[in-house]
Design a protein around this motif. Structure first.
Motif, PDB file in Angstrom:
ATOM      1  N   CYS A  18      24.780 100.739   4.452  1.00 13.49           N
ATOM      2  CA  CYS A  18      23.735 100.970   5.441  1.00 13.49           C
ATOM      3  C   CYS A  18      24.134 102.169   6.289  1.00 13.49           C
ATOM      4  O   CYS A  18      25.247 102.692   6.155  1.00 13.49           O
ATOM      5  CB  CYS A  18      23.458  99.739   6.292  1.00 13.49           C
ATOM      6  SG  CYS A  18      24.840  99.178   7.322  1.00 13.49           S
ATOM      7  N   VAL A  67      26.704  97.646  -1.424  1.00  7.87           N
ATOM      8  CA  VAL A  67      25.516  98.104  -0.689  1.00  7.87           C
ATOM      9  C   VAL A  67      25.970  98.727   0.617  1.00  7.87           C
ATOM     10  O   VAL A  67      26.895  98.224   1.278  1.00  7.87           O
ATOM     11  CB  VAL A  67      24.547  96.930  -0.418  1.00  7.87           C
ATOM     12  CG1 VAL A  67      23.389  97.364   0.486  1.00  7.87           C
ATOM     13  CG2 VAL A  67      24.010  96.382  -1.740  1.00  7.87           C
ATOM     14  N   GLY A 113      25.481  99.500  -7.937  1.00  7.42           N
ATOM     15  CA  GLY A 113      24.873  98.390  -7.215  1.00  7.42           C
ATOM     16  C   GLY A 113      25.843  97.290  -6.852  1.00  7.42           C
ATOM     17  O   GLY A 113      25.428  96.224  -6.392  1.00  7.42           O
ATOM     18  N   ALA A 136      24.872  94.494   3.485  1.00  7.00           N
ATOM     19  CA  ALA A 136      25.746  95.619   3.146  1.00  7.00           C
ATOM     20  C   ALA A 136      27.215  95.229   3.216  1.00  7.00           C
ATOM     21  O   ALA A 136      27.615  94.397   4.033  1.00  7.00           O
ATOM     22  CB  ALA A 136      25.475  96.788   4.084  1.00  7.00           C
ATOM     23  N   MET A 189      28.826 101.989  -5.528  1.00  2.00           N
ATOM     24  CA  MET A 189      27.498 101.991  -4.915  1.00  2.00           C
ATOM     25  C   MET A 189      26.430 102.389  -5.928  1.00  2.00           C
ATOM     26  O   MET A 189      25.332 101.821  -5.954  1.00  2.00           O
ATOM     27  CB  MET A 189      27.484 102.918  -3.706  1.00  2.00           C
ATOM     28  CG  MET A 189      28.409 102.456  -2.585  1.00  2.00           C
ATOM     29  SD  MET A 189      28.497 103.597  -1.192  1.00  2.00           S
ATOM     30  CE  MET A 189      26.994 103.141  -0.308  1.00  2.00           C
ATOM     31  N   ILE A 205      18.615  94.723  -7.159  1.00  2.00           N
ATOM     32  CA  ILE A 205      19.557  95.812  -6.872  1.00  2.00           C
ATOM     33  C   ILE A 205      20.251  96.276  -8.144  1.00  2.00           C
ATOM     34  O   ILE A 205      20.319  97.478  -8.440  1.00  2.00           O
ATOM     35  CB  ILE A 205      20.583  95.379  -5.806  1.00  2.00           C
ATOM     36  CG1 ILE A 205      19.884  95.144  -4.456  1.00  2.00           C
ATOM     37  CG2 ILE A 205      21.685  96.424  -5.677  1.00  2.00           C
ATOM     38  CD1 ILE A 205      20.798  94.600  -3.373  1.00  2.00           C
ATOM     39  N   PHE A 240      14.909 100.799   0.236  1.00  2.42           N
ATOM     40  CA  PHE A 240      16.240 100.376  -0.203  1.00  2.42           C
ATOM     41  C   PHE A 240      16.949 101.504  -0.933  1.00  2.42           C
ATOM     42  O   PHE A 240      18.112 101.821  -0.661  1.00  2.42           O
ATOM     43  CB  PHE A 240      16.178  99.150  -1.115  1.00  2.42           C
ATOM     44  CG  PHE A 240      17.510  98.846  -1.750  1.00  2.42           C
ATOM     45  CD1 PHE A 240      18.478  98.164  -1.050  1.00  2.42           C
ATOM     46  CD2 PHE A 240      17.820  99.326  -3.020  1.00  2.42           C
ATOM     47  CE1 PHE A 240      19.737  97.938  -1.606  1.00  2.42           C
ATOM     48  CE2 PHE A 240      19.067  99.111  -3.585  1.00  2.42           C
ATOM     49  CZ  PHE A 240      20.029  98.409  -2.871  1.00  2.42           C
ATOM     50  N   LEU A 248      19.256  97.167   5.764  1.00  6.68           N
ATOM     51  CA  LEU A 248      20.211  96.539   4.835  1.00  6.68           C
ATOM     52  C   LEU A 248      21.486  96.015   5.471  1.00  6.68           C
ATOM     53  O   LEU A 248      22.359  95.503   4.761  1.00  6.68           O
ATOM     54  CB  LEU A 248      20.600  97.509   3.704  1.00  6.68           C
ATOM     55  CG  LEU A 248      19.475  98.244   2.987  1.00  6.68           C
ATOM     56  CD1 LEU A 248      20.054  99.144   1.900  1.00  6.68           C
ATOM     57  CD2 LEU A 248      18.470  97.284   2.413  1.00  6.68           C
ATOM     58  N   LEU A 262      20.126 104.686  -8.018  1.00 13.58           N
ATOM     59  CA  LEU A 262      20.912 104.633  -6.787  1.00 13.58           C
ATOM     60  C   LEU A 262      21.795 105.872  -6.686  1.00 13.58           C
ATOM     61  O   LEU A 262      22.664 106.096  -7.526  1.00 13.58           O
ATOM     62  CB  LEU A 262      21.758 103.350  -6.755  1.00 13.58           C
ATOM     63  CG  LEU A 262      20.972 102.048  -6.895  1.00 13.58           C
ATOM     64  CD1 LEU A 262      21.907 100.835  -6.769  1.00 13.58           C
ATOM     65  CD2 LEU A 262      19.845 101.959  -5.864  1.00 13.58           C
ATOM     66  N   GLN A 311      20.324 103.304   0.535  1.00 15.48           N
ATOM     67  CA  GLN A 311      21.527 103.252  -0.290  1.00 15.48           C
ATOM     68  C   GLN A 311      21.942 104.645  -0.763  1.00 15.48           C
ATOM     69  O   GLN A 311      23.105 105.046  -0.619  1.00 15.48           O
ATOM     70  CB  GLN A 311      21.283 102.343  -1.497  1.00 15.48           C
ATOM     71  CG  GLN A 311      22.417 102.284  -2.508  1.00 15.48           C
ATOM     72  CD  GLN A 311      23.544 101.350  -2.122  1.00 15.48           C
ATOM     73  OE1 GLN A 311      23.620 100.915  -0.980  1.00 15.48           O
ATOM     74  NE2 GLN A 311      24.408 101.025  -3.069  1.00 15.48           N
TER      75      GLN A 311
END
Length: 386
Positions: free
Chosen positions: A130, A128, A125, A171, A122, A51, A94, A167, A60, A98
């Motif tokens: 969802c 997390v 990373g 999360a 976020m 991640i 993922f 996730l 992300l 995310q």
């Protein structure tokens, strides 16, 4: 794209910066994913250690501007999705959950306080997220959701269940969509809230290197500022789903390309009746058909990406890409598996793993049937969903 399947010089449609990003993500997949993915898949493990590495690559929320997000283009995001899914659909998922769903919901529908509080962490990373929309009895028809949020003074109380939520067990926050007296609203729910529980769904035959969960909301109490202020009705979650569907258009072609490249190499090395499989007419026909569909799928992805970056993308065009590229990708992976013979059912080769994963990809963010009906309505002007 390598010469074996880039029959149309599609690379010439990409800028130097886009090619450099693609090559960076491809190198990451080659270095960190390919050596381990068979084991992760067999053991049903999502590698949480990657991640932070994905965050360091600025993957992300990569096409979101501001709030610590990379602010890359839609085509950049698509190319990253392509390369990640060439490694495994679960890893691209993922990034989608995310970035496109959880971060996208906050970015599109959140308050400034919510954006500043959550999005930088976020993107890094450190948090997390969802996205809780689907329910045990409400998949393609989210308007029939049973999860309900009632007013309680200035705050809210949420009760209900969600299913197939990526996730959720790892999360820190969940974007939960619930019916209210004023229609569907979205909420940012810390997963440590009393009454919130998530359990992993298993065993699975698909997306094994990924996490899907059931969520139970048992009288979860939230403050007034938990609600996403700019999301009202189903348009809120649907706008997030559009972003996720866009990534799938590219990602599915990554799984197809990896399967194709695997079987090209295999057919050149595998001898049958004293000559390589690649030397037989039936083999060449299959390889040509795969290459044609990959080229068409990539042209479709690039065109949709350019339209998105120009602000001219229409919802039905997302359905064109999702329906076509998932459908063709899964057939390519299945054909590649058959060309591997018995060896193709082992995890030494990727096509059956990709095909199994694509059974999920083809189902989530709108089934083939839903996207067919979206396009049917666009063509005829008649909604045939019921």
């Amino acid at each position: 794209m390598t010469e074996t399947y880039d029959l149309l010089n599609i690379d010439s449609l990409l800028s130097a910066d886009e090619l450099a990003l693609r090559d960076t993500v491809r190198a990451f997949v080659d270095r960190r994913i390919r050596p381990h993915i068979a084991g992760w898949y067999e053991q049903a493990v999502f590698p949480v250690e990657i991640i932070k590495e994905l965050a360091e690559l600025n993957l992300l929320g990569m096409n979101l501007p501001g709030y610590g997000c990379p602010g890359r283009t839609a085509v950049d995001y698509g190319l990253a999705a392509l390369e990640l899914e060439a490694g495994d659909s679960g890893l691209r998922t993922f990034v989608s959950v995310q970035g496109s769903l959880a971060m996208g919901a906050i970015h599109k529908h959140g308050s400034e306080e919510q954006k500043n509080r959550w999005l930088p962490r976020m993107a890094a990373g450190d948090v997390v997220g969802c996205f809780g929309l689907t329910e045990p009895t409400a998949g393609s028809d989210p308007g029939s959701m049973k999860t309900f949020a009632r007013r309680d003074g200035a705050g809210w109380v949420l009760t209900g269940t969600k299913r197939w939520i990526g996730l959720a067990t790892i999360a820190q926050i969940a974007i939960i969509w619930a019916m209210t007296d004023d229609g569907v609203r979205g909420f940012i729910v810390p997963t440590g809230s009393p009454g919130f529980s998530a359990t992993t769904i298993g065993p699975k035959l698909s997306m094994r290197a990924s996490i899907q969960c059931d969520i139970v909301l048992d009288e979860v109490r939230l403050p007034a500022d938990a609600v996403l202020p700019h999301a009202r009705g189903l348009r809120g979650p649907f706008e997030c789903l559009t972003e996720a569907r866009y990534g799938i258009i590219w990602g599915a072609m990554g799984a197809a390309r990896d399967s194709y490249e695997t079987v090209v190499k295999y057919s050149q090395e595998r001898l049958q009746f004293d000559k390589p499989l690649a030397g037989y007419q039936l083999t060449q026909e299959k390889l040509v058909n795969m290459a044609l569909e990959i080229n068409k799928g990539m042209l479709l992805a690039v065109q949709i990406g350019r339209l998105k970056d120009a602000g001219r993308l229409k919802p039905h065009q997302i359905s064109v890409g999702k329906l076509n590229n998932c459908r063709e990708a899964i057939q390519i992976c299945r054909d590649a598996r058959s060309m591997l013979g018995g060896n193709g059912i082992t995890l030494d080769y990727s096509p059956l793993r990709h095909a199994n994963n694509l059974e999920s990809v083809r189902t989530y963010e709108g089934t083939d049937e839903i996207h067919t009906l979206i396009l049917g309505q666009h063509i005829t002007g008649i909604a045939a969903f019921r």
